[in-house]
Design a protein around this motif. Structure first.
Motif, short mmCIF file in Angstrom:
data_model
loop_
_atom_site.label_atom_id
_atom_site.label_comp_id
_atom_site.label_asym_id
_atom_site.label_seq_id
_atom_site.Cartn_x
_atom_site.Cartn_y
_atom_site.Cartn_z
N ASP A 115 0.80 -1.22 0.00
CA ASP A 115 0.00 0.00 0.00
C ASP A 115 0.83 1.27 0.00
N ASP A 116 2.12 1.18 0.33
CA ASP A 116 2.99 2.35 0.24
C ASP A 116 3.72 2.41 -1.10
N ASN A 117 3.35 1.51 -2.05
CA ASN A 117 3.92 1.47 -3.40
C ASN A 117 5.43 1.27 -3.38
N SER A 118 5.95 0.58 -2.38
CA SER A 118 7.39 0.36 -2.28
C SER A 118 7.87 -0.81 -3.12
N ASP A 119 6.96 -1.62 -3.66
CA ASP A 119 7.37 -2.78 -4.47
C ASP A 119 7.52 -2.34 -5.92
N THR A 120 8.63 -1.67 -6.19
CA THR A 120 8.87 -1.08 -7.50
C THR A 120 9.71 -1.95 -8.42
N VAL A 121 10.34 -2.99 -7.89
CA VAL A 121 11.23 -3.84 -8.69
C VAL A 121 10.40 -4.87 -9.45
N ASP A 122 10.64 -5.00 -10.74
CA ASP A 122 9.92 -5.95 -11.58
C ASP A 122 10.77 -7.20 -11.83
N GLU A 123 10.12 -8.20 -12.40
CA GLU A 123 10.76 -9.43 -12.85
C GLU A 123 11.39 -10.22 -11.71
N VAL A 124 10.75 -10.15 -10.53
CA VAL A 124 11.16 -10.97 -9.39
C VAL A 124 9.90 -11.57 -8.78
N PHE A 125 10.10 -12.65 -8.03
CA PHE A 125 8.96 -13.29 -7.40
C PHE A 125 8.25 -12.31 -6.46
N GLY A 126 6.93 -12.22 -6.61
CA GLY A 126 6.13 -11.31 -5.80
C GLY A 126 5.82 -9.99 -6.46
N SER A 127 6.42 -9.71 -7.62
CA SER A 127 6.15 -8.44 -8.30
C SER A 127 4.97 -8.59 -9.25
N TYR A 128 4.33 -7.47 -9.54
CA TYR A 128 3.22 -7.42 -10.48
C TYR A 128 3.66 -6.60 -11.69
N ASP A 129 4.25 -7.28 -12.65
CA ASP A 129 4.89 -6.62 -13.78
C ASP A 129 3.85 -6.15 -14.80
N PRO A 130 4.17 -5.08 -15.54
CA PRO A 130 3.35 -4.77 -16.72
C PRO A 130 3.53 -5.87 -17.76
N PHE A 131 2.47 -6.15 -18.52
CA PHE A 131 2.59 -7.21 -19.52
C PHE A 131 1.67 -6.92 -20.69
N PHE A 132 2.05 -7.48 -21.84
CA PHE A 132 1.19 -7.50 -23.03
C PHE A 132 1.24 -8.90 -23.59
N VAL A 133 0.09 -9.57 -23.62
CA VAL A 133 0.04 -10.94 -24.11
C VAL A 133 -0.93 -11.02 -25.28
#
Length: 726
Positions: free
Chosen positions: A662-680
Motif C-alpha cells: 500500500d505504500d507502493n514500495s514494491d517497485t522492482v519488476d521481474e522478481v517473485f512477488g512483483s506485479y509486472d506490466p505485460f502485453f500478451v
C-alpha cells in the motif's frame, strides 16, 4: 479421470453420428439479428443503448471463440475490468474489480439471480466455475447498491446461463500444455412446457513450478552452493534456493436445471450446481548442494526442510436457485428469486516445522464452513404514461465458522489433533428498493432510485489473542441508504448520452468482523465494531454510432471511497481492522468496434484509471499512493474472423504495473512477488467440418512473454479441443 471425459466424448460421438445422419442430418436455421437487450442496469429488460449505465455484454459465441477455461476470463477484455488471475486454473483468490475500486468483495457477482459473494469473506470464489453453459454475461459499471445492495460498489457482473431450445447433446474434450485435460458433457431437452439441462465438466493439470523458495542470506546454510541471487519487489537482496514443485489442480462442476413454462409470460426455474476445486504441489526441489560432497541440502542453520513444502487444499461448494417470473399481471411484471450458497468443504493445509519432503511431520489445517440464503421479490409496473416503477424486497442470511487444528501428519487432512483456533458469526439483512423510470421526453429518460438496507450481526465469537479462551461479541445493527439518479438522452438514432450519480456501500464481512489470524508472526485481529464502506460515484458517457458497423464509446468516471476497512498497528506486530481509509479513483474508458458483415469483427478499448489514497490515519505513509491491485493503464484489442467453416480469433491484452504494497514500495519488476506490466497475445483457430463437429487449437501468450503476476507467468501454452453438438 484424465482420459475419461475425452474417451467418453469420442465414443459417444461415434455412436451418435450415424443416428444423427439417419434422421435427416442438420436442420438449417435462418439467422435473425435482434436488438441487444440487457437486464442488469435497471432490473428490467431494456435495449442496451437506452440503459442508464455503461454496460458490456459477452455472448456465448464470443466465449466459444476464445480460449476461456475459467469463467472470470470471459470478462478480462472489457474496459474498466481488471481480472486478478495469476497462474491459470491453479490460481486461488481470483478477483474481478471494476473502475479502480479494488478487491473482489467490492464487485457484486450474480449467477441466474443468485449473488455469488461469499457469506464468509464477501469475495467471489471463481475457482471451479466453468464457462460452458453460459448464455451471456452482462457487466454494468458504476454503483448499483440502489438496486442490488451491498458489494455493488464498482459494478455488477451478471452471469446468465442458457436453457435448451430443443433436444441436444454436447460432448467436448481437450488436451494441452502442462498435461492439461478437459472434458464436458451436457444433455438438454424440451417437451411441452418443460426444459431441462444436465451437465458435467472436468479439468485437471499438473501445473508448473510457479512457487520458488526465496529467502534472505541468513537462511542460506554455510558450506553450500547453488543459491541464486535475486531481490524482493522492494529491492532487498534475496536468494532462490529451490521451488515447491509443480502446482497442479483438478476441478469439476456438475449442474442440473429444469424450467416449466406455464404460459408464454409465466415461467419457473430451478437449478443446482456443485463445484469442486483441489490444488496441491508435487515433489519440491532444492537448488542447494553441499560444497564438499555435492549432496542436496534441505536444511541447516536457520533453514528448515518444511520451507520447501507447498501443502494442498479443497473447496466443495453448492449453489441452489429457484426463480419465478410472471409478466402482464394486470399490467405489472413480477419476479421472485430465492437460493442458497453453501461451502460444504473448504480447507487448506500448511506444513509446519518438522515436516519433511518424505511426507512426515506436523502441519496445520484451516477449515471453513459457510452458508448463505437469499430471497428477492421484484415488481415492475407503469404509472400513468410517463412513469415505470420497479421496486421490491430482499432478504439475506449468512453464517460462517472457521477452525484451525494441528495435524500429526501434514499429508493427511484427517490426522487432526489439538484445536488451535475457532471463530464464527452470523448476519441477517432486509432491504426495500424502488426505482422510477421517468419519460421526460421521447428522447430523454430519467431514473431515480433508492434502497434502504438494514442488517444485524450476531452470535460472533473468536479466540482471545493469547489463544487461552474465547470471546463472544454482542449483536449489532446498522443500516444504509443508497440513492442513484441517472439521465439518458438520445438526440439522434445513433447517439446516446448518459450520466449518473449514486452512492453504494459494502457491509463488513463475517471474516473482517470476527476472524483473527497470525501470519509470519504478525496478528491481524477482527473488529466487531466495523462500519460499512461507502462510495459516491459520478460518470458521464457518450455512445455514438459511426459509419456502417462501427461504434465509439467514451465514459468519464469518478469514485470517492470512504471508511475503507484497513489494518492499523496497535502494538508491535499486532494489527486491528478499522474504518480508516478515504480514497478516490477517476478515469476514462474508450471503446471502438467495427463489424464487417457477419464475417469480421474488430474491437479495441483503453482504460485510464488514476487512484489515490487520500487519507489513512492507520498508515499515513500510504497517503497519496496508488491503490493496490489497480493498474493505471489497461488496453485490449482483437479481431474475430469467420470464413466458411473456419474461425480465427486473435486478442491482445495490456496491463500496466500494479502494486501489492500500500505504500507502493514494491517497485522492482521481474522478481517473485512483483506485479509486472505485460502485453500478451492469445489466438484460437476453429474448424467446423460438419455442423455437429468443431476442432480447435488455442495458443495463449503467443509470443511467450516472460513476466511475473506475483508468481511467474506460465509462458506460451497450447490447447487442442474437439466438440460435438447434436
Amino acid at each position: 479421470m484424465k482420459f475419461y471425459m475425452i474417451c467418453l466424448s469420442l465414443a459417444l460421438g461415434l455412436v451418435i453420428l450415424p443416428f444423427s445422419l439417419s434422421v435427416g442430418g442438420v436442420v438449417q436455421q435462418q439467422e435473425v439479428e435482434l436488438e441487444e437487450v440487457v437486464v442488469t442496469a435497471t432490473r428490467t429488460e431494456k435495449p442496451r443503448a437506452e440503459v442508464p449505465a455503461s454496460v458490456s455484454v459477452v455472448t456465448k459465441e464470443e466465449v466459444e471463440r476464445r480460449n476461456v477455461q475459467a469463467l472470470d476470463q470471459a470478462v478480462n477484455l472489457l474496459p474498466g475490468v481488471y481480472n486478478k488471475r495469476a497462474k491459470g486454473l491453479m490460481s486461488r483468490m481470483v478477483h474481478v474489480s471494476i473502475r479502480g475500486i479494488p478487491g473482489g468483495k467490492r464487485t457484486m457477482v450474480i449467477l441466474d439471480g443468485l449473488p455469488l459473494n461469499s457469506p464468509y469473506t464477501g469475495s467471489v470464489d471463481w475457482e471451479g466455475l466453468i464457462p460452458e453453459g453460459v448464455e451471456r454475461i452482462e457487466v454494468a459499471r458504476g454503483p448499483f447498491s440502489s438496486l442490488y445492495g451491498g458489494h455493488a460498489m464498482g459494478g455488477v457482473v451478471n452471469i446468465i446461463t442458457r436453457m435448451p431450445e430443443r433436444r441436444e447433446l454436447t460432448l467436448k474434450g481437450g488436451s494441452g500444455s502442462h498435461n492439461l485435460w478437459s472434458g464436458y458433457a451436457s444433455y438438454g431437452d424440451r417437451w411441452k412446457g418443460w426444459r431441462l439441462l444436465a451437465s458435467y465438466g472436468y479439468k485437471s493439470t499438473e501445473g508448473y513450478r510457479s512457487y520458488p523458495v526465496v529467502v534472505s542470506s541468513r537462511y542460506v546454510p554455510s558450506g553450500t552452493v547453488g543459491a541464486i541471487p535475486t531481490t524482493d519487489p522492494q529491492g532487498n537482496p534475496r536468494f532462490i534456493i529451490g521451488d515447491k514443485g509443480k502446482n497442479g489442480c483438478w476441478q469439476d462442476a456438475a449442474s442440473f436445471k429444469v424450467s416449466y413454462e406455464f404460459s408464454p409470460r409465466t415461467k419457473a426455474r430451478f437449478s443446482f450446481m456443485r463445484v469442486r476445486h483441489h490444488y496441491d504441489y508435487d515433489d519440491p526441489r532444492t537448488y542447494l548442494r553441499d560444497e564438499a560432497t555435492g549432496e542436496p541440502v534441505w536444511e541447516g542453520g536457520r533453514l528448515k526442510e518444511y520451507k520447501f513444502l507447498g501443502g494442498e487444499g479443497l473447496e466443495v461448494r453448492d449453489y441452489f436457485a429457484l426463480s419465478f417470473k410472471k409478466e402482464d399481471l394486470w399490467g405489472a411484471s413480477l419476479r421472485f428469486t430465492t437460493g442458497a450458497l453453501m461451502d460444504e468443504e473448504d480447507w487448506w493445509i500448511s506444513p509446519k516445522s518438522g515436516a519433511t519432503v518424505a511426507g512426515e511431520g506436523p502441519g496445520e489445517i484451516d477449515e471453513t464452513s459457510s452458508f448463505g440464503f437469499y430471497a428477492d421479490l421484484q415488481i415492475s409496473f407503469p404509472v400513468r404514461k410517463r412513469h415505470y416503477w420497479t421496486g421490491g424486497f430482499s432478504f439475506k442470511h449468512a453464517q460462517a465458522e472457521m477452525e484451525k487444528h494441528k495435524l500429526s501428519d501434514w499429508t493427511d487432512e484427517d490426522s487432526k489433533t489439538e484445536l488451535l483456533y475457532k471463530s464464527r458469526g452470523k448476519e441477517v439483512a432486509f432491504a426495500l428498493f424502488l426505482q422510477d423510470e421517468i419519460s421526460i421526453l421521447p428522447t430523454l429518460t430519467a431514473y431515480c432510485g433508492a434502497r434502504l438496507d438494514w442488517w444485524r450481526t450476531y452470535d460472533g465469537m473468536s479466540n482471545d489473542i493469547g489463544g487461552t479462551g474465547y470471546r463472544e461479541y454482542d449483536s449489532r445493527e446498522s443500516w444504509a441508504i443508497s440513492p442513484k439518479f441517472s439521465l439518458v438522452w438520445r438526440p439522434l438514432e445513433k447517439t446516446t448520452l448518459r450520466g449518473s450519480i449514486g452512492r453504494a456501500f459494502r457491509p463488513p464481512s463475517i471474516y473482517e468482523l470476527y476472524r483473527t489470524l497470525s501470519v509470519r508472526g504478525r496478528i491481524y485481529e477482527g473488529n466487531p465494531d466495523l462500519d460499512p464502506e461507502t462510495v459516491t460515484s459520478f460518470d458521464i458517457g457518450l455512445e455514438q454510432g459511426l459509419w456502417e458497423g462501427a461504434s465509439f464509446k467514451f465514459t468519464f468516471f469518478y469514485n470517492w471511497m470512504d471508511d475503507l476497512i484497513y489494518s492499523t498497528e496497535i502494538e508491535p506486530d499486532h494489527y486491528l481492522r478499522i474504518n480508516a481509509g478515504k480514497a478516490e479513483s477517476k478515469g476514462v474508458e474508450l471503446e471502438f468496434e467495427q463489424k464487417v458483415g457477419n464475417f469480421l469483427r474488430l474491437f479495441a478499448n483503453y482504460t485510464y484509471t488514476l487512484t489515490k489514497m487520500v487519507e489513512n490515519p492507520a498508515k499515513p505513509e500510504t497517503e497519496g499512493k496508488q491503490l493496490t491491485h489497480v493498474p493505471k493503464h489497461m488496453a485490449n484489442l482483437g479481431g474475430e474472423l469467420t470464413y466458411g467453416p473456419f474461425e480465427l480469433t486473435v486478442t491482445g491484452r495490456y496491463v500496466s504495473k500494479r502494486y501489492r504494497k500500500d505504500d507502493n514500495s514494491d517497485t522492482v519488476d521481474e522478481v517473485f512477488g512483483s506485479y509486472d506490466p505485460f502485453f500478451v497475445v492469445d489466438a484460437k483457430v476453429s474448424w467446423r467440418p460438419f455442423k455437429w463437429a468443431t476442432v480447435s487449437l488455442s495458443v495463449d501468450n503467443l509470443f511467450d512473454e516472460d513476466y511475473y503476476f506475483y508468481y511467474k507467468a506460465p509462458g506460451r501454452t497450447f490447447l487442442g479441443e474437439i466438440t460435438f453438438k447434436f
